[in-house]
Design an enzyme around this catalytic site. Structure first.
Site, short mmCIF file in Angstrom:
data_model
loop_
_atom_site.label_atom_id
_atom_site.label_comp_id
_atom_site.label_asym_id
_atom_site.label_seq_id
_atom_site.Cartn_x
_atom_site.Cartn_y
_atom_site.Cartn_z
CB SER A 1 7.77 -4.79 -0.57
OG SER A 1 8.35 -5.17 0.65
CG LEU B 1 4.73 -6.51 -2.56
CD1 LEU B 1 5.53 -7.76 -2.19
CD2 LEU B 1 4.87 -6.22 -4.05
CG ASP B 2 6.19 -4.96 3.13
OD1 ASP B 2 6.77 -3.92 2.79
OD2 ASP B 2 6.79 -6.05 3.27
CE LYS B 3 2.50 3.89 2.90
NZ LYS B 3 1.83 4.73 3.92
#
Length: 226
Positions: A101, A97-99
């Site tokens: 988000s 889960l990208d930084k």
């Protein structure tokens, strides 16, 4: 399987750490020093620091990841998820889960289950609430739902519905890198807030931002049967 994968699947260490232990001559397989990338079987006798690899209880955690935390097991990365959760045993994130988000991510030491969840062809649902930088019309919803070309790939059709003038709910069955952000960008929109609220039947409800809980036995069984 390769020894790195076996040790990771058993929750012993990351694949990178396995390489380090091998380089330091700390792993023995069937009486001989392990070699990088060595293929092993479950029945092989594997010893680390003169002790057989321990049989560990499986750990299953649902974490509400805050913005700013990077989903990696590499401890050299600042603000990594391992240091953030600070769990006393080795666990790793299932996917990413990208930084920028926030929201639900699963943590475990069960490599087999992690691989099953991540297999794209299994088409497991992941649900998100997304706010973009300006109001959108129904053509945006229709276009996003039918599939969008990003990185020379057409995304799978997905379920999407309006929450407000600038916010939508989207359910994906694949996990391309920064998929929702790139899909939105293809229509001229920038994501300003992205929260994952569900993975399969696991929901974020009741977990405050930055907190976590163990999965119930029922939830684990549903993940394994999903």
């Amino acid at each position: 399987m390769r020894i790195n994968k076996l040790l990771s699947n058993h929750g012993i260490c990351s694949r990178t750490d396995a390489n380090r232990l091998i380089a330091e001559n700390r792993i023995i397989v069937n009486g001989k020093l392990a070699t990088p990338g060595q293929w092993v079987e479950e029945e092989d006798i594997i010893i680390i620091d003169n002790e057989p690899i321990p049989v560990k209880d499986k750990i299953y955690i649902a974490l509400n990841k805050p913005v700013g935390i990077t989903c990696t097991a590499e401890k050299a990365v600042q603000s990594n998820i391992i240091d953030f959760i600070n769990y006393p045993e080795y666990i790793f994130p299932v996917g990413r889960l990208d930084k920028a988000s926030q929201g639900l991510i699963l943590m475990t030491n069960d490599g087999d289950l992690a691989n099953k969840i991540l297999e794209s062809e299994n088409e497991h649902e992941k649900e998100y609430i997304v706010r973009v930088n300006k109001p959108f019309d129904d053509l945006f919803i229709k276009g996003m739902s039918e599939g969008v070309e990003i990185c020379s790939v057409i995304t799978r059709p997905c379920k999407i519905s309006r929450v407000s003038s600038d916010t939508f709910r989207i359910i994906l069955t694949q996990g391309l890198n920064k998929q929702i952000r790139r899909m939105s960008s293809a229509f001229g929109y920038k994501v300003v807030r992205l929260e994952r609220i569900r993975i399969m039947d696991i929901k974020i409800e009741g977990i405050d931002n930055g907190n976590w809980r163990y999965l119930t036995d029922k939830e684990v069984i549903e993940l394994k049967n999903g």
